[in-house]
Design a protein around this motif. Sequence first.
Motif, PDB file in Angstrom:
ATOM      1  N   LYS A 167       0.740  -1.272   0.001  1.00  0.00           N
ATOM      2  CA  LYS A 167      -0.082  -0.178  -0.060  1.00  0.00           C
ATOM      3  C   LYS A 167       0.657   1.305  -0.116  1.00  0.00           C
ATOM      4  CE  LYS A 167      -3.883  -2.152   1.815  1.00  0.00           C
ATOM      5  NZ  LYS A 167      -5.361  -1.974   2.795  1.00  0.00           N
ATOM      6  N   PHE A 168       0.252   2.196  -0.379  1.00  0.00           N
ATOM      7  CA  PHE A 168       1.033   3.560  -0.579  1.00  0.00           C
ATOM      8  C   PHE A 168       1.351   4.235   0.838  1.00  0.00           C
ATOM      9  CE2 PHE A 168      -1.588   3.800  -4.617  1.00  0.00           C
ATOM     10  CZ  PHE A 168      -0.689   3.371  -5.511  1.00  0.00           C
ATOM     11  N   ASN A 169       2.436   5.040   0.956  1.00  0.00           N
ATOM     12  CA  ASN A 169       2.290   5.998   1.993  1.00  0.00           C
ATOM     13  C   ASN A 169       2.140   7.279   1.259  1.00  0.00           C
ATOM     14  OD1 ASN A 169       4.833   6.562   0.654  1.00  0.00           O
ATOM     15  ND2 ASN A 169       6.114   5.673   1.947  1.00  0.00           N
ATOM     16  N   VAL A 170       2.259   8.475   2.143  1.00  0.00           N
ATOM     17  CA  VAL A 170       1.916   9.750   1.420  1.00  0.00           C
ATOM     18  C   VAL A 170       2.757  10.046   0.168  1.00  0.00           C
ATOM     19  CG1 VAL A 170       1.863  12.261   1.874  1.00  0.00           C
ATOM     20  CG2 VAL A 170       0.839  10.763   3.758  1.00  0.00           C
ATOM     21  N   PHE A 171       4.063   9.591   0.642  1.00  0.00           N
ATOM     22  CA  PHE A 171       5.064  10.392  -0.419  1.00  0.00           C
ATOM     23  C   PHE A 171       5.044   9.576  -1.836  1.00  0.00           C
ATOM     24  CE2 PHE A 171       9.272  10.121  -2.703  1.00  0.00           C
ATOM     25  CZ  PHE A 171       9.712  11.353  -2.588  1.00  0.00           C
ATOM     26  N   TRP A 172       4.626   8.354  -1.730  1.00  0.00           N
ATOM     27  CA  TRP A 172       4.438   7.515  -3.061  1.00  0.00           C
ATOM     28  C   TRP A 172       2.932   7.758  -3.649  1.00  0.00           C
ATOM     29  CZ3 TRP A 172       8.275   7.257  -5.680  1.00  0.00           C
ATOM     30  CH2 TRP A 172       9.817   6.792  -5.224  1.00  0.00           C
ATOM     31  N   GLY A 173       1.979   7.917  -2.413  1.00  0.00           N
ATOM     32  CA  GLY A 173       0.372   8.057  -2.858  1.00  0.00           C
ATOM     33  C   GLY A 173       0.272   9.241  -3.509  1.00  0.00           C
ATOM     34  N   LEU A 174       0.915  10.423  -3.495  1.00  0.00           N
ATOM     35  CA  LEU A 174       0.668  11.650  -4.140  1.00  0.00           C
ATOM     36  C   LEU A 174       0.896  11.390  -5.610  1.00  0.00           C
ATOM     37  CD1 LEU A 174       0.090  14.759  -4.061  1.00  0.00           C
ATOM     38  CD2 LEU A 174       2.364  15.095  -3.514  1.00  0.00           C
ATOM     39  N   PRO A 175       2.007  11.039  -6.132  1.00  0.00           N
ATOM     40  CA  PRO A 175       2.124  11.152  -7.468  1.00  0.00           C
ATOM     41  C   PRO A 175       1.362   9.975  -8.251  1.00  0.00           C
ATOM     42  CG  PRO A 175       4.109   9.836  -6.644  1.00  0.00           C
ATOM     43  CD  PRO A 175       3.320  10.562  -5.446  1.00  0.00           C
ATOM     44  N   ILE A 176       0.932   8.901  -7.534  1.00  0.00           N
ATOM     45  CA  ILE A 176       0.097   7.858  -8.092  1.00  0.00           C
ATOM     46  C   ILE A 176      -1.392   8.217  -8.396  1.00  0.00           C
ATOM     47  CG2 ILE A 176      -0.459   5.396  -8.116  1.00  0.00           C
ATOM     48  CD1 ILE A 176       2.359   5.739  -9.111  1.00  0.00           C
ATOM     49  N   MET A 177      -1.693   8.541  -7.103  1.00  0.00           N
ATOM     50  CA  MET A 177      -3.116   9.035  -6.995  1.00  0.00           C
ATOM     51  C   MET A 177      -3.703  10.317  -7.675  1.00  0.00           C
ATOM     52  SD  MET A 177      -4.192   6.162  -5.841  1.00  0.00           S
ATOM     53  CE  MET A 177      -6.147   6.467  -5.468  1.00  0.00           C
ATOM     54  N   PRO A 206     -14.318   5.358   4.425  1.00  0.00           N
ATOM     55  CA  PRO A 206     -12.984   5.114   4.124  1.00  0.00           C
ATOM     56  C   PRO A 206     -12.816   3.621   3.640  1.00  0.00           C
ATOM     57  CG  PRO A 206     -13.972   4.263   6.526  1.00  0.00           C
ATOM     58  CD  PRO A 206     -15.004   5.136   5.686  1.00  0.00           C
ATOM     59  N   GLY A 207     -13.960   3.158   3.272  1.00  0.00           N
ATOM     60  CA  GLY A 207     -13.658   1.719   2.530  1.00  0.00           C
ATOM     61  C   GLY A 207     -13.412   2.078   0.928  1.00  0.00           C
ATOM     62  N   GLY A 208     -13.475   3.460   0.623  1.00  0.00           N
ATOM     63  CA  GLY A 208     -13.142   3.858  -0.776  1.00  0.00           C
ATOM     64  C   GLY A 208     -14.476   3.519  -1.678  1.00  0.00           C
ATOM     65  N   PRO A 239      -8.585   2.889   0.403  1.00  0.00           N
ATOM     66  CA  PRO A 239      -8.055   1.305   1.026  1.00  0.00           C
ATOM     67  C   PRO A 239      -6.494   1.240   0.355  1.00  0.00           C
ATOM     68  CG  PRO A 239     -10.199   1.079   0.300  1.00  0.00           C
ATOM     69  CD  PRO A 239      -9.809   2.403  -0.228  1.00  0.00           C
ATOM     70  N   ASN A 240      -6.329   1.716  -0.659  1.00  0.00           N
ATOM     71  CA  ASN A 240      -4.664   1.672  -1.180  1.00  0.00           C
ATOM     72  C   ASN A 240      -3.718   2.279  -0.330  1.00  0.00           C
ATOM     73  OD1 ASN A 240      -5.462   0.057  -3.400  1.00  0.00           O
ATOM     74  ND2 ASN A 240      -5.945   1.921  -4.686  1.00  0.00           N
ATOM     75  N   PHE A 241      -4.153   3.169   0.700  1.00  0.00           N
ATOM     76  CA  PHE A 241      -3.113   4.032   1.518  1.00  0.00           C
ATOM     77  C   PHE A 241      -2.810   3.182   2.576  1.00  0.00           C
ATOM     78  CE2 PHE A 241      -4.800   7.304  -1.017  1.00  0.00           C
ATOM     79  CZ  PHE A 241      -3.636   8.087  -1.193  1.00  0.00           C
ATOM     80  N   ARG A 242      -1.575   3.187   3.172  1.00  0.00           N
ATOM     81  CA  ARG A 242      -1.321   2.556   4.546  1.00  0.00           C
ATOM     82  C   ARG A 242      -2.070   3.082   5.608  1.00  0.00           C
ATOM     83  NH1 ARG A 242       5.247   2.057   3.948  1.00  0.00           N
ATOM     84  NH2 ARG A 242       5.546   0.642   2.118  1.00  0.00           N
ATOM     85  N   GLU A 243      -2.181   2.503   6.711  1.00  0.00           N
ATOM     86  CA  GLU A 243      -2.780   3.009   8.025  1.00  0.00           C
ATOM     87  C   GLU A 243      -1.809   4.150   8.700  1.00  0.00           C
ATOM     88  OE1 GLU A 243      -5.736   2.467   9.007  1.00  0.00           O
ATOM     89  OE2 GLU A 243      -6.217   0.766   7.420  1.00  0.00           O
ATOM     90  N   PRO A 244      -2.515   5.288   9.161  1.00  0.00           N
ATOM     91  CA  PRO A 244      -4.037   5.579   9.002  1.00  0.00           C
ATOM     92  C   PRO A 244      -4.514   6.218   7.609  1.00  0.00           C
ATOM     93  CG  PRO A 244      -2.847   7.464  10.094  1.00  0.00           C
ATOM     94  CD  PRO A 244      -1.862   6.216   9.751  1.00  0.00           C
ATOM     95  N   SER A 245      -5.122   5.248   6.877  1.00  0.00           N
ATOM     96  CA  SER A 245      -5.351   5.411   5.433  1.00  0.00           C
ATOM     97  C   SER A 245      -6.169   6.650   5.402  1.00  0.00           C
ATOM     98  CB  SER A 245      -6.174   4.151   4.773  1.00  0.00           C
ATOM     99  OG  SER A 245      -7.353   3.960   5.647  1.00  0.00           O
TER     100      SER A 245
END
Length: 618
Positions: free
Chosen positions: A26-36, A93-95, A243-249
């Motif tokens: 799952k993504f953290n913030v750093f990698w989630g930003l460019p993908i999402m 939170p379930g997307g 749901p693709n983000f790491r907790e706390p998602s």
Amino acid sequence: MNLNLGNVSNALIGRSLKTEELKGEKFNVFWGLPIMSSDAISSVAYAGEEILLILMPVMGLLSYRYMLYASLCIIFLLFMLIFSYRQTIDAYPGGGGSYIVATDNLGTTAGLVAGASLIIDYILTVAVSASAGTAAITSAIPSLLPHTVTITLVLITILVIGNLKGIRESSKVFGVPTYVFIFLILVMLIWGIIKINFMGYVPKSNYKIPDVSGTITIFLFLKAFAAGCTALTGVEAVSNGVPNFREPSQKNAKIVLMLLAFIVLLMFGGISYLATLYHAVPNSNVTVVAQISWQVFNGGILFYIIQAATAIILVMACNTAFAGLPLLLALMAKDGYAPRQFAKRGKRLNYSNGIIMLGLLAAILVIIFKGDTHYLLGLYAVGVFISFTLSQCGMFKRWTKIKINGWKHKAFINGLGGLLTFVTTIIIGVTRFTRGAWVVLILIPIIVYTMEKIKRHYLKVAQQLRLSMDELRKYEKVSFEGQKRYVIVPIDTLNKSFLKALNYARTISENIIIFHVSVDDEVTNKLLKKWNEYNIGIPIIVKKSPYRSIIKPLAKFIDSEEYAAGPNDTITVVLPQFVVTKWWGNILHNQTALLIKTILLKRRNIAIVTVPYIIDEN
């Protein structure tokens, strides 16, 4: 050389992952930003150009002033959506975004309309972004223009393979170019402003500005505003993919959403401002960003780096769709509105069936529209704004219904967001109707109808398969005494494959019938001669087929009085089938066993057993 598909798969997308490894994917913030957020971030590369395409032929030099006004309106709408979707992330939170929100608050039909709109938008995101990436490449290297479609299809293929590698791997591969693009655009913005305001540079447009000075009308401005709203596509992807983000998602998703708003504000507003300073003119061969960077960097090496980065980020924008659509289809599949295959995770723990389908459909669109972004953008944004509207209205209804603490200001935000997106939807639908929006408005009902048909099919299947306690008790009392077991073994040629099937048939019954369909007298005579020579001791039944059908004579024989099996007797058809080890070998052989199986599977009183015989070609 034997081609091992398993080794090829491992080389392309990696080894299979265990289910327990999902948390690490799952993504953290750093990698989630460019993908999402890559779709929304990349939209700045062509959204301003779309505004100028509407204004320039009518207003000429005055277009730049009203381009800024339209850009400010779009930025205001962006922040309304950001604040609205922060509330959606908290509530769901379930997307699932608009699909889940609309279904939960406005009913199933509204949810399906939102889902269908998002499906169309995600497919168009891939087609538009890949085509726009190709346009950036051909702007820098005009000699590649004749190969536009081929380049775009290659880019889509690379993206499909990259996303099949899994969430973590794809985020690292595709995330870095997004950050590089952001950095380079900010450098261009800062240096471009300094060059004019502090260094006295006088811009010279590469293309002639139309010598017209028409007056602005409400309709013209709204049309330009609608064209620029492509900058807002992809905003919902973060709430869809919580749901693709790491907790706390939820917390991580909201941080990404705010960072996205800040970056789009700087980049979209900045490029719109530079377009007015450097007098960029929309051109089918050279993008507005290319024209600006050419002047800012005097056509030097940074110009080519910017073009390369723009091409890459436009392609990377597809990742928003590759992250969002498979998850959406998985949620819809679990609800029974999409094929259940979309709910299954692949070897890298992603929804690989959704990824592959998205790539195929986007490729078809690119071929149909010949990779032209201006044609594709005519279909774009309508679907996403329909889903925006349904999501905002659904959230407004939720707050007014549950009335939790602070519900009034939450309802105000979503209510205002719903009103603005609804008005924008009407504007886009009207102004883009003849440019392709009518296609989307037809496709949405078709997709909704198809999803309802899928749901009805699953309900019907479940109803017929449902086992009650009464039926179970009745089954326990059934006596199998006296019931006969009949076996039919079809034969075409007397060989080792058939003999293996016959040996298996002998283990389950003594009532064996060897059945041959004659479509060629010479072949049949050779078979019968060989059968008599081997003296196997089982009679063979031959039925002629004047129309060369293999399956109908067999089915007719089973139904006829000639066959001794009664309605309560068990009939097993044992099919010999040889299997080749070379992956391409099946193409060279008639798939008769598969055809027989397909037809006979529809009959309740028949069991089918396939007995494989391996042909080792090594």
